[in-house]
Design a protein around this motif. Structure first.
Motif, mmCIF file in Angstrom:
data_model
loop_
_atom_site.group_PDB
_atom_site.id
_atom_site.type_symbol
_atom_site.label_atom_id
_atom_site.label_comp_id
_atom_site.label_asym_id
_atom_site.label_seq_id
_atom_site.Cartn_x
_atom_site.Cartn_y
_atom_site.Cartn_z
ATOM 1 N N ASN A 9 0.830 -1.208 0.000
ATOM 2 C CA ASN A 9 0.000 0.000 0.000
ATOM 3 C C ASN A 9 0.859 1.250 0.000
ATOM 4 O OD1 ASN A 9 -2.882 -1.169 0.545
ATOM 5 N ND2 ASN A 9 -1.500 -2.266 1.913
ATOM 6 N N ARG A 10 1.797 1.298 -0.938
ATOM 7 C CA ARG A 10 2.788 2.367 -0.971
ATOM 8 C C ARG A 10 2.175 3.765 -1.120
ATOM 9 N NH1 ARG A 10 7.346 0.834 -0.469
ATOM 10 N NH2 ARG A 10 8.899 1.939 -1.639
ATOM 11 N N GLN A 11 0.990 3.853 -1.692
ATOM 12 C CA GLN A 11 0.348 5.160 -1.864
ATOM 13 C C GLN A 11 -0.003 5.804 -0.517
ATOM 14 O OE1 GLN A 11 -0.944 2.167 -2.468
ATOM 15 N NE2 GLN A 11 -3.193 2.185 -2.590
ATOM 16 N N TYR A 12 0.002 5.015 0.559
ATOM 17 C CA TYR A 12 -0.305 5.531 1.899
ATOM 18 C C TYR A 12 0.917 5.532 2.820
ATOM 19 C CZ TYR A 12 -5.011 4.654 0.216
ATOM 20 O OH TYR A 12 -6.166 4.643 -0.539
ATOM 21 N N ILE A 13 2.103 5.372 2.264
ATOM 22 C CA ILE A 13 3.313 5.206 3.057
ATOM 23 C C ILE A 13 3.568 6.400 3.983
ATOM 24 C CG2 ILE A 13 5.041 6.174 1.479
ATOM 25 C CD1 ILE A 13 5.344 2.799 3.240
ATOM 26 N N THR A 36 -10.168 4.245 4.841
ATOM 27 C CA THR A 36 -9.138 3.946 3.840
ATOM 28 C C THR A 36 -9.111 2.442 3.621
ATOM 29 O OG1 THR A 36 -7.812 5.820 4.590
ATOM 30 C CG2 THR A 36 -6.680 4.141 3.283
#
Length: 79
Positions: A41-45, A54
């Motif tokens: 879930n890199r978009q929320y890192i 979410t």
């Protein structure tokens, strides 16, 4: 170290106040797997504390153990 393979993926919807380690503990049983969830879930890192709603991708681990590879004290005695 946890030894398991990913068998599939599922979704988790955050609650207000969730953190990566909380989510890992709730969904995978160990906060040590938070880095695995973060990688998926890199978009929320950059998020440290999640708000409500979410949707994250969560790995599902196959924890089945092969009796042929278990040490003797972990196998079922059939005598």
């Amino acid at each position: 170290m946890l030894m398991a393979t990913v068998s599939s993926y599922t979704k988790y919807t955050t609650s207000a106040g969730d953190t990566w380690d909380d989510i890992a503990y709730k969904t995978c049983g160990s906060e040590l797997l938070s880095s695995e969830i973060m990688a998926l879930n890199r978009q929320y890192i950059g998020v440290v504390i999640f708000g409500e709603g979410t949707t994250l991708t969560i790995p599902v681990y196959d924890t089945t153990q092969d009796p042929d590879t278990l040490p003797p004290w972990r196998t079922k005695d059939e005598s």
